[in-house]
Design an enzyme around this catalytic site. Structure first.
Site, PDB file in Angstrom:
ATOM      1  N   CYS A  40      12.043 -21.862 -41.888  1.00 60.24           N
ATOM      2  CA  CYS A  40      11.347 -21.757 -40.651  1.00 60.24           C
ATOM      3  C   CYS A  40       9.694 -21.540 -40.696  1.00 60.24           C
ATOM      4  O   CYS A  40       9.192 -21.463 -39.657  1.00 60.24           O
ATOM      5  CB  CYS A  40      11.880 -20.636 -39.874  1.00 60.24           C
ATOM      6  SG  CYS A  40      13.461 -21.061 -39.192  1.00 60.24           S
ATOM      7  N   LYS A  74       7.998 -24.682 -39.177  1.00 58.89           N
ATOM      8  CA  LYS A  74       7.857 -24.804 -37.701  1.00 58.89           C
ATOM      9  C   LYS A  74       6.290 -25.172 -37.427  1.00 58.89           C
ATOM     10  O   LYS A  74       5.443 -24.635 -37.849  1.00 58.89           O
ATOM     11  CB  LYS A  74       8.457 -24.025 -36.903  1.00 58.89           C
ATOM     12  CG  LYS A  74      10.018 -23.652 -36.980  1.00 58.89           C
ATOM     13  CD  LYS A  74      10.405 -22.432 -36.102  1.00 58.89           C
ATOM     14  CE  LYS A  74      10.472 -22.942 -34.637  1.00 58.89           C
ATOM     15  NZ  LYS A  74      11.146 -21.761 -33.838  1.00 58.89           N
ATOM     16  N   ASP A  76      14.018 -21.317 -24.614  1.00 52.98           N
ATOM     17  CA  ASP A  76      15.434 -20.783 -24.973  1.00 52.98           C
ATOM     18  C   ASP A  76      15.722 -21.363 -26.218  1.00 52.98           C
ATOM     19  O   ASP A  76      15.068 -22.235 -26.845  1.00 52.98           O
ATOM     20  CB  ASP A  76      16.520 -20.754 -23.976  1.00 52.98           C
ATOM     21  CG  ASP A  76      17.104 -19.437 -23.650  1.00 52.98           C
ATOM     22  OD1 ASP A  76      17.599 -18.984 -24.632  1.00 52.98           O
ATOM     23  OD2 ASP A  76      17.180 -18.914 -22.525  1.00 52.98           O
ATOM     24  N   ASP A 106      18.668 -27.939 -35.578  1.00 51.06           N
ATOM     25  CA  ASP A 106      17.463 -27.342 -36.509  1.00 51.06           C
ATOM     26  C   ASP A 106      17.491 -27.821 -37.951  1.00 51.06           C
ATOM     27  O   ASP A 106      18.879 -28.417 -38.409  1.00 51.06           O
ATOM     28  CB  ASP A 106      17.894 -25.646 -36.302  1.00 51.06           C
ATOM     29  CG  ASP A 106      16.368 -24.917 -36.832  1.00 51.06           C
ATOM     30  OD1 ASP A 106      15.502 -25.627 -37.443  1.00 51.06           O
ATOM     31  OD2 ASP A 106      16.195 -23.992 -35.819  1.00 51.06           O
ATOM     32  N   GLY A 138      27.003 -37.183 -39.333  1.00 49.73           N
ATOM     33  CA  GLY A 138      25.580 -36.952 -39.507  1.00 49.73           C
ATOM     34  C   GLY A 138      24.786 -38.073 -39.405  1.00 49.73           C
ATOM     35  O   GLY A 138      25.257 -39.254 -39.354  1.00 49.73           O
ATOM     36  N   SER A 193      21.353 -39.854 -42.151  1.00 47.56           N
ATOM     37  CA  SER A 193      20.439 -39.607 -43.151  1.00 47.56           C
ATOM     38  C   SER A 193      19.331 -40.501 -43.363  1.00 47.56           C
ATOM     39  O   SER A 193      19.545 -41.656 -42.971  1.00 47.56           O
ATOM     40  CB  SER A 193      21.295 -39.424 -44.579  1.00 47.56           C
ATOM     41  OG  SER A 193      22.077 -40.702 -44.835  1.00 47.56           O
TER      42      SER A 193
END
Length: 351
Positions: free
Chosen positions: A13, A16, A46, A64, A134, A136
Protein backbone atom coordinates in the site's frame (compact mmCIF):
# COMPACT_ATOMS: atom_id res chain seq x y z
CA UNK A 1 14.95 -23.91 -4.83
CA UNK A 2 12.66 -21.32 -3.27
CA UNK A 3 11.47 -18.74 -5.77
CA UNK A 4 11.94 -15.07 -4.91
CA UNK A 5 10.52 -11.84 -6.30
CA UNK A 6 12.86 -9.00 -7.13
CA UNK A 7 11.75 -6.34 -4.67
CA UNK A 8 9.47 -3.75 -6.27
CA UNK A 9 10.08 -0.18 -5.14
CA UNK A 10 7.01 1.14 -3.36
CA UNK A 11 5.40 -2.26 -2.85
CA UNK A 12 2.16 -2.93 -1.01
CA UNK A 13 0.00 0.00 0.00
CA UNK A 14 3.01 2.33 -0.11
CA UNK A 15 2.39 2.27 -3.88
CA UNK A 16 -0.93 4.11 -3.55
CA UNK A 17 -1.27 7.54 -5.08
CA UNK A 18 -1.08 10.26 -2.46
CA UNK A 19 -4.40 11.40 -0.99
CA UNK A 20 -3.87 14.98 -2.16
CA UNK A 21 -3.22 14.02 -5.79
CA UNK A 22 -6.09 11.55 -5.84
CA UNK A 23 -8.50 14.03 -4.29
CA UNK A 24 -7.74 16.67 -6.95
CA UNK A 25 -8.53 14.19 -9.71
CA UNK A 26 -11.71 12.76 -8.17
CA UNK A 27 -13.26 16.14 -7.43
CA UNK A 28 -13.25 16.94 -11.17
CA UNK A 29 -15.06 13.75 -12.23
CA UNK A 30 -18.73 14.02 -13.25
CA UNK A 31 -21.02 12.42 -10.69
CA UNK A 32 -23.30 10.81 -13.28
CA UNK A 33 -26.94 9.92 -12.81
CA UNK A 34 -28.08 9.66 -9.20
CA UNK A 35 -29.37 6.24 -8.19
CA UNK A 36 -31.11 5.78 -4.85
CA UNK A 37 -29.94 2.18 -4.76
CA UNK A 38 -26.27 3.24 -4.70
CA UNK A 39 -26.00 3.31 -0.93
CA UNK A 40 -22.26 4.06 -0.80
CA UNK A 41 -20.12 5.44 -3.64
CA UNK A 42 -16.80 7.24 -3.85
CA UNK A 43 -18.28 10.52 -2.57
CA UNK A 44 -17.91 9.16 0.97
CA UNK A 45 -14.26 8.07 0.47
CA UNK A 46 -15.40 4.72 1.76
CA UNK A 47 -13.76 1.32 1.42
CA UNK A 48 -16.07 -0.10 -1.24
CA UNK A 49 -19.20 0.59 -3.24
CA UNK A 50 -22.51 -0.78 -1.95
CA UNK A 51 -25.54 -1.20 -4.22
CA UNK A 52 -28.96 -2.32 -2.99
CA UNK A 53 -30.58 -5.04 -5.10
CA UNK A 54 -33.41 -6.17 -2.78
CA UNK A 55 -34.86 -5.03 0.52
CA UNK A 56 -32.56 -7.38 2.44
CA UNK A 57 -29.53 -7.69 0.12
CA UNK A 58 -26.92 -5.26 -1.16
CA UNK A 59 -23.78 -6.10 -3.11
CA UNK A 60 -20.37 -4.84 -2.01
CA UNK A 61 -17.84 -4.20 -4.79
CA UNK A 62 -14.17 -3.45 -4.33
CA UNK A 63 -10.77 -4.06 -5.89
CA UNK A 64 -7.16 -3.66 -4.85
CA UNK A 65 -3.79 -4.63 -6.28
CA UNK A 66 -0.16 -3.58 -5.86
CA UNK A 67 3.51 -4.59 -6.31
CA UNK A 68 5.21 -6.97 -3.88
CA UNK A 69 6.49 -5.81 -0.51
CA UNK A 70 7.97 -9.22 0.44
CA UNK A 71 10.19 -11.52 -1.61
CA UNK A 72 8.23 -14.77 -1.18
CA UNK A 73 5.61 -14.96 -3.98
CA UNK A 74 3.30 -17.30 -2.06
CA UNK A 75 3.23 -14.98 0.97
CA UNK A 76 2.84 -11.95 -1.29
CA UNK A 77 -0.22 -13.59 -2.88
CA UNK A 78 -1.75 -14.15 0.54
CA UNK A 79 -1.09 -10.58 1.66
CA UNK A 80 -2.43 -9.01 -1.54
CA UNK A 81 -5.59 -11.11 -1.36
CA UNK A 82 -6.16 -10.42 2.34
CA UNK A 83 -5.77 -6.71 1.64
CA UNK A 84 -8.31 -6.76 -1.21
CA UNK A 85 -10.81 -8.85 0.74
CA UNK A 86 -10.55 -6.50 3.71
CA UNK A 87 -12.74 -3.80 2.16
CA UNK A 88 -15.75 -6.14 2.21
CA UNK A 89 -15.20 -6.83 5.90
CA UNK A 90 -14.79 -3.13 6.65
CA UNK A 91 -18.33 -2.67 5.26
CA UNK A 92 -19.69 -5.48 7.47
CA UNK A 93 -20.18 -7.82 4.51
CA UNK A 94 -19.36 -11.39 3.51
CA UNK A 95 -17.17 -12.33 0.55
CA UNK A 96 -18.86 -14.22 -2.30
CA UNK A 97 -16.66 -14.08 -5.42
CA UNK A 98 -13.23 -12.79 -6.41
CA UNK A 99 -11.39 -12.23 -9.69
CA UNK A 100 -7.60 -12.19 -10.01
CA UNK A 101 -5.87 -9.02 -11.26
CA UNK A 102 -2.38 -9.85 -12.57
CA UNK A 103 0.46 -7.84 -14.11
CA UNK A 104 3.47 -10.05 -14.86
CA UNK A 105 6.65 -9.86 -17.01
CA UNK A 106 6.57 -12.48 -19.77
CA UNK A 107 10.27 -13.23 -19.28
CA UNK A 108 9.89 -14.06 -15.56
CA UNK A 109 9.59 -17.63 -14.28
CA UNK A 110 5.92 -18.67 -14.41
CA UNK A 111 6.43 -20.70 -11.23
CA UNK A 112 6.56 -17.36 -9.41
CA UNK A 113 3.17 -16.41 -10.83
CA UNK A 114 1.79 -19.81 -9.86
CA UNK A 115 2.87 -19.30 -6.26
CA UNK A 116 1.34 -15.82 -6.12
CA UNK A 117 -1.97 -17.15 -7.40
CA UNK A 118 -1.85 -20.12 -5.03
CA UNK A 119 -1.46 -17.80 -2.05
CA UNK A 120 -4.32 -15.61 -3.23
CA UNK A 121 -6.58 -18.57 -3.89
CA UNK A 122 -6.05 -19.94 -0.38
CA UNK A 123 -7.11 -16.63 1.17
CA UNK A 124 -10.25 -16.44 -0.97
CA UNK A 125 -11.13 -19.95 0.18
CA UNK A 126 -10.50 -19.01 3.83
CA UNK A 127 -12.82 -16.04 3.30
CA UNK A 128 -15.58 -18.41 2.19
CA UNK A 129 -15.58 -17.03 -1.34
CA UNK A 130 -15.13 -18.50 -4.81
CA UNK A 131 -12.27 -17.53 -7.11
CA UNK A 132 -14.19 -17.16 -10.36
CA UNK A 133 -11.57 -16.00 -12.89
CA UNK A 134 -9.51 -12.91 -13.55
CA UNK A 135 -7.52 -10.82 -16.00
CA UNK A 136 -3.78 -10.63 -16.73
CA UNK A 137 -1.51 -8.36 -18.73
CA UNK A 138 2.19 -8.40 -19.56
CA UNK A 139 3.98 -5.67 -17.61
CA UNK A 140 7.48 -4.63 -16.66
CA UNK A 141 6.89 -5.49 -12.99
CA UNK A 142 4.83 -7.83 -10.83
CA UNK A 143 1.48 -6.63 -9.50
CA UNK A 144 -1.33 -8.70 -8.04
CA UNK A 145 -4.67 -8.28 -6.33
CA UNK A 146 -8.36 -9.04 -6.53
CA UNK A 147 -11.69 -7.62 -7.62
CA UNK A 148 -14.12 -8.77 -4.93
CA UNK A 149 -17.89 -9.00 -4.66
CA UNK A 150 -19.59 -9.45 -1.31
CA UNK A 151 -23.05 -9.11 0.18
CA UNK A 152 -24.41 -7.19 3.15
CA UNK A 153 -27.84 -6.36 4.54
CA UNK A 154 -28.69 -2.76 3.54
CA UNK A 155 -29.53 -1.90 7.14
CA UNK A 156 -26.36 -3.42 8.58
CA UNK A 157 -23.69 -1.63 6.56
CA UNK A 158 -20.65 -0.19 8.34
CA UNK A 159 -20.02 3.23 6.71
CA UNK A 160 -16.71 4.90 7.47
CA UNK A 161 -18.16 8.29 8.43
CA UNK A 162 -21.17 7.80 10.72
CA UNK A 163 -19.41 7.75 14.07
CA UNK A 164 -20.95 9.58 17.04
CA UNK A 165 -19.43 11.71 19.78
CA UNK A 166 -18.68 9.42 22.70
CA UNK A 167 -17.88 6.40 20.55
CA UNK A 168 -14.72 4.51 21.48
CA UNK A 169 -12.20 3.80 18.72
CA UNK A 170 -10.86 0.24 18.53
CA UNK A 171 -7.95 -0.85 16.31
CA UNK A 172 -7.63 -4.59 15.63
CA UNK A 173 -4.06 -4.95 14.29
CA UNK A 174 -0.66 -3.52 15.18
CA UNK A 175 0.73 -0.58 13.22
CA UNK A 176 4.18 -0.36 11.65
CA UNK A 177 4.29 -2.94 8.85
CA UNK A 178 5.28 -0.31 6.27
CA UNK A 179 8.32 0.72 8.30
CA UNK A 180 9.30 -2.91 8.90
CA UNK A 181 9.10 -3.70 5.17
CA UNK A 182 11.22 -0.63 4.45
CA UNK A 183 13.81 -1.78 6.98
CA UNK A 184 13.78 -5.22 5.37
CA UNK A 185 14.42 -3.72 1.93
CA UNK A 186 17.77 -2.36 3.14
CA UNK A 187 18.61 -5.46 5.20
CA UNK A 188 17.96 -3.89 8.62
CA UNK A 189 14.81 -5.73 9.76
CA UNK A 190 15.18 -8.66 12.12
CA UNK A 191 13.81 -12.03 11.05
CA UNK A 192 11.39 -11.93 13.98
CA UNK A 193 10.04 -8.47 13.10
CA UNK A 194 9.54 -9.37 9.44
CA UNK A 195 7.84 -12.66 10.32
CA UNK A 196 5.44 -10.90 12.70
CA UNK A 197 4.64 -8.25 10.07
CA UNK A 198 3.95 -10.92 7.45
CA UNK A 199 1.62 -12.80 9.78
CA UNK A 200 -0.29 -9.61 10.50
CA UNK A 201 -0.62 -8.72 6.82
CA UNK A 202 -1.81 -12.23 5.92
CA UNK A 203 -4.51 -12.25 8.60
CA UNK A 204 -8.04 -11.74 7.30
CA UNK A 205 -10.21 -9.07 8.91
CA UNK A 206 -13.07 -11.55 8.55
CA UNK A 207 -12.91 -12.62 12.18
CA UNK A 208 -12.91 -9.10 13.63
CA UNK A 209 -15.78 -8.13 11.33
CA UNK A 210 -17.87 -11.13 12.39
CA UNK A 211 -17.35 -10.36 16.07
CA UNK A 212 -18.44 -6.75 15.50
CA UNK A 213 -21.84 -7.87 14.24
CA UNK A 214 -22.97 -8.59 17.79
CA UNK A 215 -22.34 -4.97 18.82
CA UNK A 216 -23.47 -1.44 17.94
CA UNK A 217 -20.89 -0.29 15.40
CA UNK A 218 -21.45 3.22 14.07
CA UNK A 219 -18.47 3.42 11.68
CA UNK A 220 -15.65 1.22 10.44
CA UNK A 221 -12.73 1.40 8.02
CA UNK A 222 -9.62 -0.63 7.38
CA UNK A 223 -6.27 1.08 7.89
CA UNK A 224 -4.22 0.89 4.70
CA UNK A 225 -2.14 3.22 2.54
CA UNK A 226 -3.32 6.56 3.94
CA UNK A 227 -2.14 5.50 7.42
CA UNK A 228 -3.96 5.35 10.74
CA UNK A 229 -4.24 9.13 10.92
CA UNK A 230 -5.32 9.52 7.30
CA UNK A 231 -8.11 6.99 7.52
CA UNK A 232 -9.11 8.43 10.89
CA UNK A 233 -9.42 11.87 9.29
CA UNK A 234 -11.76 10.41 6.67
CA UNK A 235 -13.78 8.76 9.43
CA UNK A 236 -14.28 12.11 11.19
CA UNK A 237 -15.72 13.52 7.93
CA UNK A 238 -15.42 17.15 9.05
CA UNK A 239 -18.19 16.55 11.64
CA UNK A 240 -16.25 15.33 14.64
CA UNK A 241 -12.99 15.57 16.51
CA UNK A 242 -11.22 12.86 18.48
CA UNK A 243 -8.58 12.11 21.03
CA UNK A 244 -6.06 9.30 20.48
CA UNK A 245 -4.24 7.63 23.38
CA UNK A 246 -0.84 6.83 21.88
CA UNK A 247 0.09 4.48 24.73
CA UNK A 248 -2.93 2.30 23.90
CA UNK A 249 -2.26 1.99 20.16
CA UNK A 250 -1.06 -1.52 19.22
CA UNK A 251 2.34 -1.11 17.56
CA UNK A 252 5.22 -3.34 16.49
CA UNK A 253 7.98 -2.25 18.86
CA UNK A 254 10.58 -2.91 16.18
CA UNK A 255 8.84 -0.38 13.91
CA UNK A 256 9.45 2.33 16.52
CA UNK A 257 13.13 1.40 16.65
CA UNK A 258 13.44 1.44 12.86
CA UNK A 259 11.64 4.80 12.66
CA UNK A 260 14.23 6.21 15.08
CA UNK A 261 16.83 5.10 12.54
CA UNK A 262 14.93 7.03 9.83
CA UNK A 263 13.97 3.87 7.92
CA UNK A 264 10.88 5.61 6.55
CA UNK A 265 8.75 5.55 3.41
CA UNK A 266 8.03 8.35 0.97
CA UNK A 267 4.35 7.43 1.27
CA UNK A 268 4.42 8.17 5.00
CA UNK A 269 5.82 11.61 4.28
CA UNK A 270 3.05 12.22 1.74
CA UNK A 271 0.56 11.21 4.42
CA UNK A 272 2.16 13.61 6.90
CA UNK A 273 2.17 16.43 4.36
CA UNK A 274 -1.51 15.94 3.51
CA UNK A 275 -3.05 14.97 6.86
CA UNK A 276 -0.63 16.58 9.33
CA UNK A 277 -2.55 19.86 9.46
CA UNK A 278 -5.46 18.04 11.11
CA UNK A 279 -3.33 16.57 13.90
CA UNK A 280 -1.89 17.96 17.13
CA UNK A 281 0.71 15.88 18.99
CA UNK A 282 1.31 16.28 22.72
CA UNK A 283 4.38 14.61 24.18
CA UNK A 284 4.63 12.06 21.35
CA UNK A 285 7.99 10.75 20.11
CA UNK A 286 9.07 11.24 16.52
CA UNK A 287 9.01 7.46 16.04
CA UNK A 288 5.40 7.18 17.20
CA UNK A 289 4.37 10.04 14.93
CA UNK A 290 5.93 8.18 12.01
CA UNK A 291 4.13 4.96 12.90
CA UNK A 292 0.81 6.81 12.95
CA UNK A 293 1.53 8.18 9.44
CA UNK A 294 2.94 4.85 8.21
CA UNK A 295 1.05 3.32 5.25
CA UNK A 296 -0.27 -0.09 6.24
CA UNK A 297 -0.65 -3.03 3.89
CA UNK A 298 -3.58 -5.23 4.89
CA UNK A 299 -3.98 -3.29 8.14
CA UNK A 300 -6.58 -3.81 10.82
CA UNK A 301 -10.09 -2.48 11.23
CA UNK A 302 -10.59 0.89 12.91
CA UNK A 303 -13.99 0.70 14.61
CA UNK A 304 -16.19 3.37 16.17
CA UNK A 305 -18.20 1.44 18.76
CA UNK A 306 -20.92 2.47 21.20
CA UNK A 307 -19.18 3.58 24.39
CA UNK A 308 -21.12 1.23 26.68
CA UNK A 309 -20.18 -1.80 24.54
CA UNK A 310 -16.56 -1.02 23.73
CA UNK A 311 -14.94 -2.92 26.61
CA UNK A 312 -16.98 -6.06 25.92
CA UNK A 313 -16.14 -5.88 22.23
CA UNK A 314 -12.47 -5.40 23.00
CA UNK A 315 -12.40 -8.44 25.28
CA UNK A 316 -14.02 -10.60 22.61
CA UNK A 317 -11.58 -9.42 19.95
CA UNK A 318 -8.64 -10.12 22.24
CA UNK A 319 -10.05 -13.54 23.16
CA UNK A 320 -10.01 -14.33 19.42
CA UNK A 321 -6.26 -13.68 19.43
CA UNK A 322 -6.32 -10.18 17.96
CA UNK A 323 -3.92 -7.53 19.37
CA UNK A 324 -6.78 -5.03 19.59
CA UNK A 325 -6.86 -1.93 21.73
CA UNK A 326 -9.21 0.94 22.58
CA UNK A 327 -7.09 3.69 21.07
CA UNK A 328 -9.26 6.77 21.51
CA UNK A 329 -12.68 8.37 21.53
CA UNK A 330 -14.78 10.52 19.24
CA UNK A 331 -15.65 14.05 20.39
CA UNK A 332 -17.89 16.86 19.29
CA UNK A 333 -16.34 19.03 16.57
CA UNK A 334 -13.60 21.29 17.96
CA UNK A 335 -10.75 23.46 16.74
CA UNK A 336 -8.31 20.57 16.96
CA UNK A 337 -9.56 17.68 14.84
CA UNK A 338 -7.20 14.94 16.04
CA UNK A 339 -5.35 15.24 19.34
CA UNK A 340 -2.72 12.56 19.96
CA UNK A 341 -1.56 12.42 23.57
CA UNK A 342 0.28 9.88 25.64
CA UNK A 343 -2.68 8.31 27.40
CA UNK A 344 -6.22 8.62 28.70
CA UNK A 345 -5.12 10.62 31.73
CA UNK A 346 -3.97 13.62 29.72
CA UNK A 347 -6.23 16.66 29.58
CA UNK A 348 -7.88 17.36 26.22
CA UNK A 349 -7.62 20.83 24.64
CA UNK A 350 -10.12 19.76 21.98
CA UNK A 351 -13.07 21.37 23.73
Amino acid sequence: MEEKIVFCKGGGCTAKLGAGILGRVLEKLPRGIEDENLLIGYDSRDDAAVYKITEDTAIVQTLDFFPPMVDDPYIFGKIAAANALSDVYAMGGDVKTALNIVCFPEEMDLNILGEILRGGSEKVTEAGGILAGGHSIADSGVKYGLSVTGVVHPEHIYPNNQGKAGDRLILTKKLGVGIICTANRVGEASREALSAAKESMMQLNKYASQICREYDIHACTDVTGFSFLGHLHEMLDGRLSCKIYADEVPVFEEALAYADEFLLTAAAQRNRNHFGKYVKFEGISFAMEEVLFDPQTSGGLLIAAEESQAEALLKELQAAGLPAGIVGELLEKAETEILVSAGQGADSPCS
